[in-house]
Design a protein around this motif. Sequence first.
Motif, PDB file in Angstrom:
ATOM      1  N   ALA A   1     -19.151  18.643 -21.312  1.00 35.53           N
ATOM      2  CA  ALA A   1     -20.280  18.579 -20.370  1.00 35.53           C
ATOM      3  C   ALA A   1     -20.611  19.935 -19.762  1.00 35.53           C
ATOM      4  O   ALA A   1     -21.785  20.275 -19.583  1.00 35.53           O
TER       5      ALA A   1
ATOM      6  N   ASP B   1     -21.308  13.626 -23.620  1.00 38.63           N
ATOM      7  CA  ASP B   1     -19.974  13.079 -23.910  1.00 38.63           C
ATOM      8  C   ASP B   1     -19.366  13.899 -25.049  1.00 38.63           C
ATOM      9  O   ASP B   1     -20.058  14.675 -25.702  1.00 38.63           O
TER      10      ASP B   1
ATOM     11  N   SER C   1     -18.647   1.729 -16.020  1.00 39.00           N
ATOM     12  CA  SER C   1     -19.029   1.722 -14.598  1.00 39.00           C
ATOM     13  C   SER C   1     -19.186   0.293 -14.097  1.00 39.00           C
ATOM     14  O   SER C   1     -19.566  -0.600 -14.853  1.00 39.00           O
TER      15      SER C   1
ATOM     16  N   SER D   1     -24.098   3.016 -18.423  1.00 39.48           N
ATOM     17  CA  SER D   1     -24.832   3.623 -17.306  1.00 39.48           C
ATOM     18  C   SER D   1     -26.050   4.414 -17.799  1.00 39.48           C
ATOM     19  O   SER D   1     -27.100   4.386 -17.159  1.00 39.48           O
TER      20      SER D   1
ATOM     21  N   ASP E   1     -19.319  10.826 -14.325  1.00 35.80           N
ATOM     22  CA  ASP E   1     -18.317   9.778 -14.558  1.00 35.80           C
ATOM     23  C   ASP E   1     -17.432  10.177 -15.739  1.00 35.80           C
ATOM     24  O   ASP E   1     -17.212   9.385 -16.650  1.00 35.80           O
TER      25      ASP E   1
HETATM   26  C1  LIG Z   1     -15.305   6.550 -17.523  1.00 31.84           C
HETATM   27  S1  LIG Z   1     -16.029   6.937 -19.064  1.00 31.84           S
HETATM   28  C2  LIG Z   1     -17.734   6.846 -18.729  1.00 31.84           C
HETATM   29  C3  LIG Z   1     -18.208   5.423 -18.516  1.00 31.84           C
HETATM   30  C4  LIG Z   1     -19.724   5.266 -18.575  1.00 31.84           C
HETATM   31  N1  LIG Z   1     -20.379   5.972 -17.496  1.00 31.84           N
HETATM   32  C5  LIG Z   1     -20.100   3.802 -18.563  1.00 31.84           C
HETATM   33  O1  LIG Z   1     -20.708   3.333 -17.604  1.00 31.84           O
HETATM   34  O2  LIG Z   1     -19.739   3.103 -19.526  1.00 31.84           O
HETATM   35  C6  LIG Z   1     -15.709   8.640 -19.234  1.00 31.84           C
HETATM   36  C7  LIG Z   1     -16.312   9.306 -20.466  1.00 31.84           C
HETATM   37  O3  LIG Z   1     -16.234  10.721 -20.259  1.00 31.84           O
HETATM   38  C8  LIG Z   1     -16.094  11.337 -21.518  1.00 31.84           C
HETATM   39  N2  LIG Z   1     -15.583  12.705 -21.357  1.00 31.84           N
HETATM   40  C9  LIG Z   1     -14.301  13.108 -21.168  1.00 31.84           C
HETATM   41  N3  LIG Z   1     -14.230  14.448 -21.097  1.00 31.84           N
HETATM   42  C10 LIG Z   1     -15.497  14.900 -21.226  1.00 31.84           C
HETATM   43  C11 LIG Z   1     -16.084  16.197 -21.239  1.00 31.84           C
HETATM   44  N4  LIG Z   1     -15.339  17.303 -21.097  1.00 31.84           N
HETATM   45  N5  LIG Z   1     -17.413  16.298 -21.408  1.00 31.84           N
HETATM   46  C12 LIG Z   1     -18.181  15.188 -21.557  1.00 31.84           C
HETATM   47  N6  LIG Z   1     -17.680  13.934 -21.546  1.00 31.84           N
HETATM   48  C13 LIG Z   1     -16.360  13.793 -21.387  1.00 31.84           C
HETATM   49  C14 LIG Z   1     -15.147  10.396 -22.276  1.00 31.84           C
HETATM   50  O4  LIG Z   1     -15.268  10.580 -23.672  1.00 31.84           O
HETATM   51  C15 LIG Z   1     -15.622   9.022 -21.797  1.00 31.84           C
HETATM   52  O5  LIG Z   1     -16.530   8.460 -22.724  1.00 31.84           O
END
Ligand SMILES: C[S@@+](CC[C@H](N)C(=O)[O-])C[C@H]1O[C@@H](n2cnc3c(N)ncnc32)[C@H](O)[C@@H]1O
Length: 223
Positions: free
Chosen positions: A122, A93, A45, A75, A144
């Motif tokens: 999630a 996650d 983020s 985050s 996110d």
């Molecule tokens: C853009 S990153 C998040 C960045 C984080 N908020 C940060 O500030 O560093 C997206 C994350 O969503 C997770 N993700 C993808 N599909 C998901 C799901 N179905 N349930 C939970 N997390 C998921 C990925 O593994 C990844 O770590």
Amino acid sequence: MNHPREYGSDQQRRTYINSHMSELHPVMKKLRQLMETHPRGFIMSDPNPIMVLSNMLKLAAAKKCIEVGVFTGYSSLAWALSMPEDGKVVACDISTEYTDIGKPFWKEAGVDHKIDLRIAPAVETLQSLIESEESGTFDFIYVDGDKLNADVIYELSLKLLRTNGIIAFDNSFMHGHLLKPEDEDERQDVSVIRKLNVKIQQDSRVAAVMLDVADGVYVCRKN
Ligand SMILES: C[S@@+](CC[C@H](N)C(=O)[O-])C[C@H]1O[C@@H](n2cnc3c(N)ncnc32)[C@H](O)[C@@H]1O
């Protein structure tokens, strides 16, 4: 009639904004520095919306948060630092590879006890919170990750939030795609968020505003 106003170019605004943000917490700064050389580091983020939302958490004296998409915990760390000692972040996650990088930073910042990491899709975690009768108890939800399920996540989140609780979606512009007319062969994740943004704007259950920071953040307060 609105008078046209000129506030400088996008780049000028970003440079000015970035040079006027308060210092990040030292551990958040350290994690950002580490991730600068990580091949996926760019998905973290942006610090600007994180600071705006952290300020909201402080103002609301938030104690219960959910994060969808932890990655390396940047985050989640911000939310945990913005809450009192008995605050909790349910951090969702599917990857231990990424979240394992973040855990030592949560510990170093002294907030690891506030972060309840759930490794599962999630949607399942949100459903399990509803089943354990936590509906209407969360102050803040940050989304996110898992764009394809964003609509389901929105509906489950509205159940879990208390009145006046906030759900914030990162990437409301979908990397700029949503600022342009719809493509015939639009990517599915872009199409899901395009429809969700329209739905939210027309949804009387929330008061919503999109922030023009980074890739756009849709901040919605539950009525
Ligand atoms: C853009 S990153 C998040 C960045 C984080 N908020 C940060 O500030 O560093 C997206 C994350 O969503 C997770 N993700 C993808 N599909 C998901 C799901 N179905 N349930 C939970 N997390 C998921 C990925 O593994 C990844 O770590």
